[in-house]
Write a protein that holds these residues in place. Sequence first.
Motif, PDB file in Angstrom:
ATOM      1  N   MET A   1      25.656  23.483   5.696  1.00 57.10           N
ATOM      2  CA  MET A   1      24.855  22.277   5.950  1.00 57.10           C
ATOM      3  C   MET A   1      25.166  21.761   7.358  1.00 57.10           C
ATOM      4  O   MET A   1      26.321  21.769   7.794  1.00 57.10           O
ATOM      5  CB  MET A   1      25.165  21.205   4.907  1.00 57.10           C
ATOM      6  N   PHE A   2      24.152  21.296   8.083  1.00 56.89           N
ATOM      7  CA  PHE A   2      24.313  20.985   9.503  1.00 56.89           C
ATOM      8  C   PHE A   2      25.165  19.732   9.725  1.00 56.89           C
ATOM      9  O   PHE A   2      25.647  19.512  10.822  1.00 56.89           O
ATOM     10  CB  PHE A   2      22.934  20.780  10.141  1.00 56.89           C
ATOM     11  N   TYR A   3      25.393  18.922   8.692  1.00 59.60           N
ATOM     12  CA  TYR A   3      26.082  17.661   8.891  1.00 59.60           C
ATOM     13  C   TYR A   3      27.502  17.707   8.329  1.00 59.60           C
ATOM     14  O   TYR A   3      27.988  16.747   7.763  1.00 59.60           O
ATOM     15  CB  TYR A   3      25.302  16.517   8.217  1.00 59.60           C
ATOM     16  N   ARG A   4      28.182  18.813   8.481  1.00 60.30           N
ATOM     17  CA  ARG A   4      29.546  18.911   7.983  1.00 60.30           C
ATOM     18  C   ARG A   4      30.540  18.998   9.136  1.00 60.30           C
ATOM     19  O   ARG A   4      30.187  19.345  10.258  1.00 60.30           O
ATOM     20  CB  ARG A   4      29.698  20.140   7.087  1.00 60.30           C
ATOM     21  N   LEU A   5      31.789  18.716   8.802  1.00 55.90           N
ATOM     22  CA  LEU A   5      32.847  18.800   9.801  1.00 55.90           C
ATOM     23  C   LEU A   5      33.393  20.207   9.965  1.00 55.90           C
ATOM     24  O   LEU A   5      34.190  20.447  10.866  1.00 55.90           O
ATOM     25  CB  LEU A   5      33.998  17.862   9.409  1.00 55.90           C
ATOM     26  N   ALA A   6      33.001  21.131   9.077  1.00 67.79           N
ATOM     27  CA  ALA A   6      33.501  22.492   9.159  1.00 67.79           C
ATOM     28  C   ALA A   6      33.105  23.108  10.502  1.00 67.79           C
ATOM     29  O   ALA A   6      31.945  23.055  10.910  1.00 67.79           O
ATOM     30  CB  ALA A   6      32.939  23.336   8.011  1.00 67.79           C
ATOM     31  N   GLY A   7      34.073  23.680  11.190  1.00 66.65           N
ATOM     32  CA  GLY A   7      33.805  24.291  12.484  1.00 66.65           C
ATOM     33  C   GLY A   7      33.921  23.358  13.655  1.00 66.65           C
ATOM     34  O   GLY A   7      33.772  23.782  14.800  1.00 66.65           O
ATOM     35  N   VAL A   8      34.206  22.061  13.408  1.00 68.22           N
ATOM     36  CA  VAL A   8      34.383  21.096  14.480  1.00 68.22           C
ATOM     37  C   VAL A   8      35.880  20.986  14.762  1.00 68.22           C
ATOM     38  O   VAL A   8      36.642  20.432  13.964  1.00 68.22           O
ATOM     39  CB  VAL A   8      33.798  19.724  14.118  1.00 68.22           C
ATOM     40  N   HIS A   9      36.337  21.548  15.859  1.00 70.63           N
ATOM     41  CA  HIS A   9      37.760  21.570  16.184  1.00 70.63           C
ATOM     42  C   HIS A   9      37.986  20.790  17.475  1.00 70.63           C
ATOM     43  O   HIS A   9      37.397  21.106  18.511  1.00 70.63           O
ATOM     44  CB  HIS A   9      38.252  23.012  16.354  1.00 70.63           C
ATOM     45  N   HIS A  10      38.837  19.792  17.416  1.00 72.77           N
ATOM     46  CA  HIS A  10      39.152  18.981  18.591  1.00 72.77           C
ATOM     47  C   HIS A  10      40.392  19.583  19.255  1.00 72.77           C
ATOM     48  O   HIS A  10      41.532  19.279  18.879  1.00 72.77           O
ATOM     49  CB  HIS A  10      39.382  17.526  18.194  1.00 72.77           C
ATOM     50  N   THR A  11      40.169  20.425  20.223  1.00 74.49           N
ATOM     51  CA  THR A  11      41.271  21.139  20.878  1.00 74.49           C
ATOM     52  C   THR A  11      41.643  20.527  22.221  1.00 74.49           C
ATOM     53  O   THR A  11      42.497  21.059  22.913  1.00 74.49           O
ATOM     54  CB  THR A  11      40.879  22.610  21.085  1.00 74.49           C
ATOM     55  N   SER A  12      41.005  19.416  22.600  1.00 75.93           N
ATOM     56  CA  SER A  12      41.333  18.759  23.861  1.00 75.93           C
ATOM     57  C   SER A  12      41.156  17.260  23.707  1.00 75.93           C
ATOM     58  O   SER A  12      40.425  16.796  22.825  1.00 75.93           O
ATOM     59  CB  SER A  12      40.440  19.276  24.999  1.00 75.93           C
ATOM     60  N   TYR A  13      41.826  16.505  24.564  1.00 71.03           N
ATOM     61  CA  TYR A  13      41.679  15.050  24.521  1.00 71.03           C
ATOM     62  C   TYR A  13      40.244  14.640  24.849  1.00 71.03           C
ATOM     63  O   TYR A  13      39.736  13.638  24.335  1.00 71.03           O
ATOM     64  CB  TYR A  13      42.649  14.400  25.507  1.00 71.03           C
ATOM     65  N   ARG A  14      39.601  15.394  25.713  1.00 72.70           N
ATOM     66  CA  ARG A  14      38.237  15.060  26.100  1.00 72.70           C
ATOM     67  C   ARG A  14      37.289  15.141  24.911  1.00 72.70           C
ATOM     68  O   ARG A  14      36.445  14.264  24.712  1.00 72.70           O
ATOM     69  CB  ARG A  14      37.770  15.997  27.216  1.00 72.70           C
ATOM     70  N   SER A  15      37.396  16.191  24.113  1.00 73.24           N
ATOM     71  CA  SER A  15      36.520  16.324  22.949  1.00 73.24           C
ATOM     72  C   SER A  15      36.852  15.286  21.889  1.00 73.24           C
ATOM     73  O   SER A  15      35.968  14.778  21.193  1.00 73.24           O
ATOM     74  CB  SER A  15      36.637  17.726  22.361  1.00 73.24           C
ATOM     75  N   ASP A  16      38.142  14.944  21.753  1.00 72.25           N
ATOM     76  CA  ASP A  16      38.529  13.966  20.745  1.00 72.25           C
ATOM     77  C   ASP A  16      38.143  12.545  21.143  1.00 72.25           C
ATOM     78  O   ASP A  16      37.984  11.677  20.277  1.00 72.25           O
ATOM     79  CB  ASP A  16      40.040  14.044  20.512  1.00 72.25           C
ATOM     80  N   ALA A  17      37.971  12.290  22.444  1.00 71.62           N
ATOM     81  CA  ALA A  17      37.639  10.949  22.923  1.00 71.62           C
ATOM     82  C   ALA A  17      36.139  10.708  23.016  1.00 71.62           C
ATOM     83  O   ALA A  17      35.712   9.657  23.497  1.00 71.62           O
ATOM     84  CB  ALA A  17      38.276  10.715  24.290  1.00 71.62           C
ATOM     85  N   ARG A  18      35.339  11.658  22.576  1.00 67.89           N
ATOM     86  CA  ARG A  18      33.888  11.475  22.633  1.00 67.89           C
ATOM     87  C   ARG A  18      33.441  10.336  21.716  1.00 67.89           C
ATOM     88  O   ARG A  18      34.048  10.077  20.669  1.00 67.89           O
ATOM     89  CB  ARG A  18      33.172  12.752  22.208  1.00 67.89           C
ATOM     90  N   LEU A  19      32.365   9.703  22.115  1.00 70.50           N
ATOM     91  CA  LEU A  19      31.799   8.664  21.259  1.00 70.50           C
ATOM     92  C   LEU A  19      31.238   9.268  19.976  1.00 70.50           C
ATOM     93  O   LEU A  19      31.375   8.697  18.895  1.00 70.50           O
ATOM     94  CB  LEU A  19      30.698   7.905  22.012  1.00 70.50           C
TER      95      LEU A  19
END
Length: 357
Positions: free
Chosen positions: A1-19
């Motif tokens: 399903m397109f609205y899942r967290l599976a496959g979303v990996h925050h490997t940098s501070y920049r990606s984790d700080a996104r809005l």
Amino acid sequence: MFYRLAGVHHTSYRSDARLWRVPADRYALALVLALGVAAPLLVSPLYLGSYLLPWLVWSAATLSLTLLMGLAGQLHFGFAAVMAIGAYTSIHLTRAGLPFELALIGAGLVSAVVGCVFGAAALRVKGLYLVMATLAMQYLVDWVIINVPAISGGAQATLQTPRVSLLFLPLDGPWARYWAALAWAVVAALFLLNVKRTAFGRALIAIREKDFAAAVIGVDPFRTKLVAFFTSSFMGGVSGAVLAFCYYRAVTPEQFTFNVSIQLVAMVLVGGLGSVIGAFLGAGFVLLAPIVLTNLVIALSSAGWLSVSTNLLSHIPMMAYGALIVAFLLLEPLGMAKIYDNIRNTFLVWPFRHARR
């Protein structure tokens, strides 16, 4: 399903700080913005000017008050007076020959200065005492506007807004006025989203939770509260100017009374304190629910199923505001934003049942 967290990996501070860290959120936002820009092509001019345009302007005003009430925790029951100052200031500045862009900034600055004068009471009092200080601002500004002809032209006078252009786009037709209101709502939303991630935003939250504890960890309550009132009043003044030029196109003292301040507080509470999406949801709900309820009662009365006097019909909107505030305080104190967040969290982990409630 397109609205899942599976496959979303925050490997940098920049990606984790996104809005918007989930890709589906970014896609949904892009879709909403595209629909917002294309709204004049999708709906009739009646719905555009009667529903979408005022919803955007009042959402921006709600965002302005959310900065003060939701983030800083400072009560304000005179925010309509702040918008009135911005509306009248912008009209007088444009009549003096100033470009509309500079008139918006001037309206915000005048509103911010006046708001800071009364907001200074927040440096000494809080709670109900602060409410009384902001109420005094509301009634004092109302009295000045009505009794100083140089500002309003008199108690029964109406000031017409002159023809202006925003970024070389004449604000003559409904499309141009709608896009101007949309641009200001987007700017206000982005500002509030980003201010939460700054040191100033964290200081506001610390003041909201406990100002004495915030002072112990190095936050200056005097400076933080004053900047909060200044920023919120500046945004409220610009919102009042946009409301005058894009929606009303004429200003009277009756447009910014105490009832309007109560409506703004209702929008913040119903939408959810401190929430950006809650400001849009709360403004839309408080604006549209009384209209829908009034039309429903009229339809039932016309069909002979309900006997309602004209006097009762005129009071249904205010009854709806009070009922909405009580209902959300009892059933969902965190407002419509929390309901949206619950639904979103459910979809993020569906079909599992580990969503936070």
